[in-house]
Write a protein that holds these residues in place. Sequence first.
Motif, mmCIF file in Angstrom:
data_model
loop_
_atom_site.group_PDB
_atom_site.id
_atom_site.type_symbol
_atom_site.label_atom_id
_atom_site.label_comp_id
_atom_site.label_asym_id
_atom_site.label_seq_id
_atom_site.Cartn_x
_atom_site.Cartn_y
_atom_site.Cartn_z
ATOM 1 N N GLU A 206 0.840 -1.201 0.000
ATOM 2 C CA GLU A 206 0.000 0.000 0.000
ATOM 3 C C GLU A 206 0.875 1.251 0.000
ATOM 4 O OE1 GLU A 206 -3.339 0.506 -0.132
ATOM 5 O OE2 GLU A 206 -3.598 -1.652 -0.473
ATOM 6 N N ILE A 207 1.860 1.260 0.908
ATOM 7 C CA ILE A 207 2.752 2.420 1.018
ATOM 8 C C ILE A 207 3.577 2.578 -0.260
ATOM 9 C CG2 ILE A 207 4.767 3.336 2.243
ATOM 10 C CD1 ILE A 207 3.616 2.043 4.790
ATOM 11 N N PHE A 208 4.120 1.463 -0.746
ATOM 12 C CA PHE A 208 4.965 1.481 -1.944
ATOM 13 C C PHE A 208 4.232 2.092 -3.136
ATOM 14 C CE2 PHE A 208 6.234 -0.791 -5.876
ATOM 15 C CZ PHE A 208 7.561 -0.389 -5.963
ATOM 16 N N PHE A 209 3.010 1.614 -3.414
ATOM 17 C CA PHE A 209 2.266 2.144 -4.563
ATOM 18 C C PHE A 209 1.777 3.569 -4.315
ATOM 19 C CE2 PHE A 209 2.099 -2.337 -5.908
ATOM 20 C CZ PHE A 209 2.392 -2.187 -7.261
ATOM 21 N N ASP A 210 1.534 3.934 -3.046
ATOM 22 C CA ASP A 210 1.179 5.327 -2.727
ATOM 23 C C ASP A 210 2.336 6.267 -3.041
ATOM 24 O OD1 ASP A 210 -1.378 4.780 -1.943
ATOM 25 O OD2 ASP A 210 -0.983 4.842 0.225
ATOM 26 N N ARG A 212 4.745 5.717 -5.176
ATOM 27 C CA ARG A 212 4.897 5.775 -6.643
ATOM 28 C C ARG A 212 3.901 6.742 -7.292
ATOM 29 N NH1 ARG A 212 7.658 2.657 -10.041
ATOM 30 N NH2 ARG A 212 5.993 2.796 -11.573
ATOM 31 N N LYS A 213 2.739 6.928 -6.624
ATOM 32 C CA LYS A 213 1.696 7.797 -7.189
ATOM 33 C C LYS A 213 1.942 9.280 -6.927
ATOM 34 C CE LYS A 213 -1.929 4.812 -6.029
ATOM 35 N NZ LYS A 213 -3.175 4.684 -5.293
ATOM 36 N N VAL A 214 2.886 9.598 -6.044
ATOM 37 C CA VAL A 214 3.129 11.007 -5.695
ATOM 38 C C VAL A 214 3.584 11.773 -6.937
ATOM 39 C CG1 VAL A 214 4.617 12.563 -4.369
ATOM 40 C CG2 VAL A 214 3.703 10.505 -3.291
ATOM 41 N N PRO A 215 2.831 12.809 -7.345
ATOM 42 C CA PRO A 215 3.213 13.564 -8.552
ATOM 43 C C PRO A 215 4.498 14.361 -8.320
ATOM 44 C CG PRO A 215 1.309 14.577 -7.459
ATOM 45 C CD PRO A 215 1.592 13.317 -6.729
ATOM 46 N N GLY A 216 5.357 14.373 -9.317
ATOM 47 C CA GLY A 216 6.589 15.162 -9.229
ATOM 48 C C GLY A 216 7.796 14.420 -8.711
ATOM 49 N N LEU A 217 7.651 13.123 -8.380
ATOM 50 C CA LEU A 217 8.815 12.351 -7.924
ATOM 51 C C LEU A 217 9.847 12.269 -9.042
ATOM 52 C CD1 LEU A 217 7.851 9.107 -5.949
ATOM 53 C CD2 LEU A 217 8.920 11.176 -5.061
ATOM 54 N N LYS A 218 11.095 12.537 -8.700
ATOM 55 C CA LYS A 218 12.153 12.471 -9.712
ATOM 56 C C LYS A 218 12.448 11.019 -10.074
ATOM 57 C CE LYS A 218 16.657 14.475 -10.727
ATOM 58 N NZ LYS A 218 17.811 15.205 -10.197
ATOM 59 N N LEU A 268 10.295 16.584 -1.261
ATOM 60 C CA LEU A 268 8.911 16.598 -1.766
ATOM 61 C C LEU A 268 7.978 15.891 -0.784
ATOM 62 C CD1 LEU A 268 6.765 17.028 -3.974
ATOM 63 C CD2 LEU A 268 7.593 14.938 -5.073
ATOM 64 N N LEU A 269 8.393 14.715 -0.292
ATOM 65 C CA LEU A 269 7.563 13.975 0.658
ATOM 66 C C LEU A 269 7.410 14.735 1.979
ATOM 67 C CD1 LEU A 269 8.755 10.282 0.114
ATOM 68 C CD2 LEU A 269 6.689 11.348 -0.743
ATOM 69 N N GLU A 270 8.490 15.408 2.411
ATOM 70 C CA GLU A 270 8.415 16.204 3.642
ATOM 71 C C GLU A 270 7.474 17.388 3.477
ATOM 72 O OE1 GLU A 270 12.553 17.001 4.258
ATOM 73 O OE2 GLU A 270 12.807 15.301 5.629
ATOM 74 N N ARG A 271 7.494 17.976 2.263
ATOM 75 C CA ARG A 271 6.598 19.108 1.975
ATOM 76 C C ARG A 271 5.146 18.649 2.007
ATOM 77 N NH1 ARG A 271 9.488 20.706 -1.922
ATOM 78 N NH2 ARG A 271 8.228 20.126 -3.719
ATOM 79 N N LEU A 272 4.893 17.460 1.429
ATOM 80 C CA LEU A 272 3.539 16.897 1.463
ATOM 81 C C LEU A 272 3.099 16.637 2.897
ATOM 82 C CD1 LEU A 272 3.663 14.344 -1.496
ATOM 83 C CD2 LEU A 272 2.280 16.409 -1.388
ATOM 84 N N ALA A 273 4.029 16.153 3.715
ATOM 85 C CA ALA A 273 3.717 15.884 5.126
ATOM 86 C C ALA A 273 3.332 17.172 5.834
ATOM 87 C CB ALA A 273 4.928 15.252 5.802
#
Length: 285
Positions: A206-210, A212-218, A268-273
Amino acid sequence: MKFESTSTYIATDELQMAVNAAVTLERPLLIKGEPGTGKTMLAEEIAKSLNKELIPWYIKSSTKAQQGLYEYDAVSRLRDSQLGDERVHDINNYIEKGKLWDAFTTDEKVVLLIDEIDKADIEFPNDLLLELDRMEFFVYETGENIQAKNRPIVVITSNNEKELPDAFLRRCFFHYIRFPDRETMQEIVQVHHPDIKKELVKEAMEIFFDVRKVPGLKKKPSTSELIDWLKLLMADDIPEEILRNRDTSKAIPPLYGALVKNEQDVALLERLAFMNRRQSGSSKG
């Protein structure tokens, strides 16, 4: 013999068909796909499945097509002639055979892997057209014509870093390895971690595919990174409850260094958090 999934490699029906079609047509199999989708491993598994020797040729940015055929060391020959070395009388002592030469002259059919062809310069594929088509090449220094005793099964991988020439593409059988769906991914995980808890796999997936879905990942995490991450989760004995009840406001999963491989994606993930925390805070207020 037909190529099928092995005990260590899950191949989809489409991939199995592509491999067997390329073998039947005696054309190079050009494999593209995201990094980490098992392109290089495919050649190893084809060799294992068909009980053939694998001859790998790993391409670098400095690799020239001629190196796959042979290289003539004129400098060593000149030095030996100045030293009066007897070896100088036989030019074969100064010819280093390349991977294509090895593949062409084996007594049995082999699997030849040309790995990451797009790393070389744009002329590299065209420089191999004739040799891969006719399965022969000429050695000018000795006057020999090297012909394939048995046409090798040629597997060529590309990460799409450069466009390949049309003339080269026409001579290949092409297959794009799509990123595995959840069902296929579970089969792959089972092959690598047969004793892993199903609940841990479910929550981790679940976490892995979530992620992967994050827009803008390099760089999206790949299959090989999921396998590594699960290995770490098992080694650290992290219970699936931690993954299931993970605070979404923290966004970054435990041991994220196995999944996320550059600082831009971490930021990016920290910004989303941070945004999630603000939203959840304002909704409570």
